[in-house]
Design an enzyme around this catalytic site. Structure first.
Site, mmCIF file in Angstrom:
data_model
loop_
_atom_site.group_PDB
_atom_site.id
_atom_site.type_symbol
_atom_site.label_atom_id
_atom_site.label_comp_id
_atom_site.label_asym_id
_atom_site.label_seq_id
_atom_site.Cartn_x
_atom_site.Cartn_y
_atom_site.Cartn_z
ATOM 1 N N ALA A 281 -40.788 48.483 19.751
ATOM 2 C CA ALA A 281 -40.610 48.231 18.600
ATOM 3 C C ALA A 281 -39.093 48.110 18.213
ATOM 4 C CB ALA A 281 -41.078 48.875 17.441
ATOM 5 N N CYS B 260 -47.077 47.170 16.881
ATOM 6 C CA CYS B 260 -46.878 48.505 16.907
ATOM 7 C C CYS B 260 -47.310 49.285 15.747
ATOM 8 C CB CYS B 260 -45.063 48.658 16.642
ATOM 9 S SG CYS B 260 -44.470 50.082 16.092
ATOM 10 N N GLY C 224 -53.673 52.702 35.668
ATOM 11 C CA GLY C 224 -52.107 52.354 35.363
ATOM 12 C C GLY C 224 -51.269 53.910 34.832
ATOM 13 N N GLY C 225 -50.504 54.037 35.570
ATOM 14 C CA GLY C 225 -49.577 55.334 34.990
ATOM 15 C C GLY C 225 -48.318 55.079 34.385
ATOM 16 N N HIS D 250 -26.855 75.804 15.698
ATOM 17 C CA HIS D 250 -27.670 76.718 16.082
ATOM 18 C C HIS D 250 -28.196 77.480 15.401
ATOM 19 C CE1 HIS D 250 -28.245 80.050 19.278
ATOM 20 N NE2 HIS D 250 -27.899 80.590 18.289
ATOM 21 N N ARG E 20 -48.262 44.418 29.433
ATOM 22 C CA ARG E 20 -48.900 43.733 28.213
ATOM 23 C C ARG E 20 -48.508 42.236 28.596
ATOM 24 N NH1 ARG E 20 -50.545 46.133 23.895
ATOM 25 N NH2 ARG E 20 -50.279 44.329 22.564
ATOM 26 N N GLU F 287 -48.007 35.220 8.875
ATOM 27 C CA GLU F 287 -48.887 36.380 9.558
ATOM 28 C C GLU F 287 -50.352 36.038 9.634
ATOM 29 O OE1 GLU F 287 -50.094 38.907 11.654
ATOM 30 O OE2 GLU F 287 -48.263 39.235 11.268
ATOM 31 N N GLY G 205 -47.775 44.066 12.974
ATOM 32 C CA GLY G 205 -48.042 43.611 14.454
ATOM 33 C C GLY G 205 -48.581 44.754 15.262
#
Length: 466
Positions: free
Chosen positions: A315, A41, A182-183, A439, A269, A33, A39
């Site tokens: 993820a 996420c 960006g949508g 319920h 990305r 790493e 990472g």
């Protein structure tokens, strides 16, 4: 020279799951790493954004407290301590980083911090040390995509006026005016976050709707809900340049200038695959690593998982990829099926989706029935004051198999797991209808919708299977 049964490059949601699982199955495992555990996420994506979104949601509850019969609070009397909100986010991230470290240690996974380069089909280099492996899993993630070919954008990034999602998480203050280019999922989540915290938000979208890859009913619903929160959504725009600290774009042939304090560029990305380029691992044009259904590359002992493969960049997709790859190494059956991957968006209310959209079923000429139930029909939703949204269920006409499900609800990200399990087990509309749902709960909407589809369309078939 050290040698391992398995080396994993990257400790994101795919990498650490692969390393822990492999080690517990008896493989001598090393994980490499270059930064913090977790990472994208954990450090720059899922977890920090959801932590900030929770603060935004709490603010919403306080502002609307009078609706629940709680008086004495006013919007003017509530203040935001942005450094404290950021501190809470950082503490959550740190706790989870430590948790991953603990998992790897308990599984006896060895860890090296450094940047890995794959030298051959059985060696890697890290910190000037060459290490051998029998199997390799590349889990190197992705980075935010930037516009660099539009005039002025590189200067905009350098000035700090243009930012990516990485910087949007660590702003020194809440911007008064935020524009999101960006949508898609990430852009809409940040629009929700900062609008909820008081920013004047505009979304600039290059196509005719936001969330364009999702079912059209979800796109329409979230557009309406965002607009009610005073988010300005402008579609079908063309970016021209970044000039005089402003974004210049055209719409319907007319030139417009956006003067936001901060502009978030959220346009997807880019997979990270530099570590394998020099040995000839096959890549797509965008740099993503090409794999087969077992997550193998063109080298049979080298696997790739998660964002670096450009499979669905989530993820939990990386989690599944990790298990598929390790199981293949262990000669155990497992497979990855993209249609069974749920996706979630943490707007207020949430969005969740799995399987085909209705538009895809029409395009593919797949016969289907659909049921759609508004949240206003659900007692718990009304009691909670969370009656925005709906659930739409799509099933096959002949057998009632579940083809897709699309939800806008306060707990959509939890409800979708029931549908994911049902699809994994190849359950049908009969099984959903005959499953007792407690319920009152929000999840009753699954039963309500399934029951309606069954009674309206499968009248000649029994509810209970023999």
């Amino acid at each position: 020279m050290s040698k391992y049964d398995l080396i994993v490059i990257g400790s994101g949601p795919g990498g650490y799951i692969a390393a822990e699982y492999a080690a517990k199955q008896g493989l001598h495992t090393l994980i490499i790493e270059s930064d913090n555990f977790g990472g994208v996420c954990l450090n720059k994506g899922c977890i920090p954004t959801k932590t900030l979104l929770k603060s935004s949601k709490v603010l919403e509850y306080l502002v609307e407290a009078n609706k629940y019969g709680i008086e004495g609070l006013s919007k003017e009397g509530i203040s935001l301590n942005w450094p404290k909100i950021q501190e809470r986010k950082n503490n959550v991230v740190k706790q989870l980083q430590n948790g991953i470290g603990g998992l790897l240690k308990s599984a006896k996974v060895e860890v090296i911090k450094g940047i890995a380069t794959v030298l051959s089909n059985n060696t890697v280099s890290v910190n000037d040390t060459i290490i051998e492996f029998d199997k390799l899993i590349v889990a190197t993630g992705s980075t935010p995509r930037k516009f660099t070919n539009i005039p002025g954008f590189e200067q905009g990034y350098a000035s700090g006026k243009l930012i990516t999602s990485d910087e949007a998480l660590v702003l020194s203050e809440i911007p008064k005016k935020l524009t999101v280019i960006g949508g898609g999922v990430i852009g809409v989540e940040f629009a929700t976050l900062y609008a909820g915290l008081g920013s004047q938000v505009t979304i600039l979208q290059g196509v005719d709707r936001i969330l364009e890859v999702l079912d059209n009913d979800i796109s329409k619903e979230i557009t309406s809900l965002l607009q009610k929160e005073n988010v300005n959504i402008i579609t079908n725009i063309n970016l021209v340049e970044f000039k005089d600290n402003n974004v210049v774009y055209t719409i319907n042939g007319e030139t417009k200038v956006d003067d936001a304090d901060v502009v978030l560029v959220s346009v997807g990305r880019v997979p990270t695959s530099d570590c394998v380029k020099q040995i000839g691992v096959n890549l797509e044009k965008n740099g993503s690593i090409i794999t087969n259904e077992h997550m193998q590359t063109n080298f049979e002992n080298i696997y790739a998982i998660g964002d670096c493969t450009s499979r669905i960049m989530l993820a939990h997709t990386a989690h599944k990829n990790a298990l598929v790859a390790v199981d293949h190494i262990l000669n155990k059956p497992n497979k990855y099926e993209p249609l069974k991957v749920p996706s979630c968006i943490y707007t207020h209310p949430e969005v969740a989706s799995i399987g085909y959209t209705e538009e895809q079923l029409i395009e593919k000429n797949i016969p289907y029935y659909k049921g759609k139930t508004p949240m206003t029909h659900i007692g718990k939703a009304l009691a909670d004051g969370e009656s925005k949204g709906f659930l739409k269920l799509l099933v096959g006409k002949e057998y009632g198999e579940i083809l897709g499900c699309h939800i806008v609800a306060s707990t959509a990200s939890d409800i979708i797991s029931e549908i994911a399990l049902a699809m994994e087990l190849e359950a049908t509309i009969y099984d959903l209808t005959n499953t007792i749902h407690p319920h009152p709960t929000i999840s009753e909407i699954v039963w309500e919708t399934a029951k309606k589809i069954l009674t309206d369309n499968f009248k000649d078939k029994k509810w209970f299977k023999n």
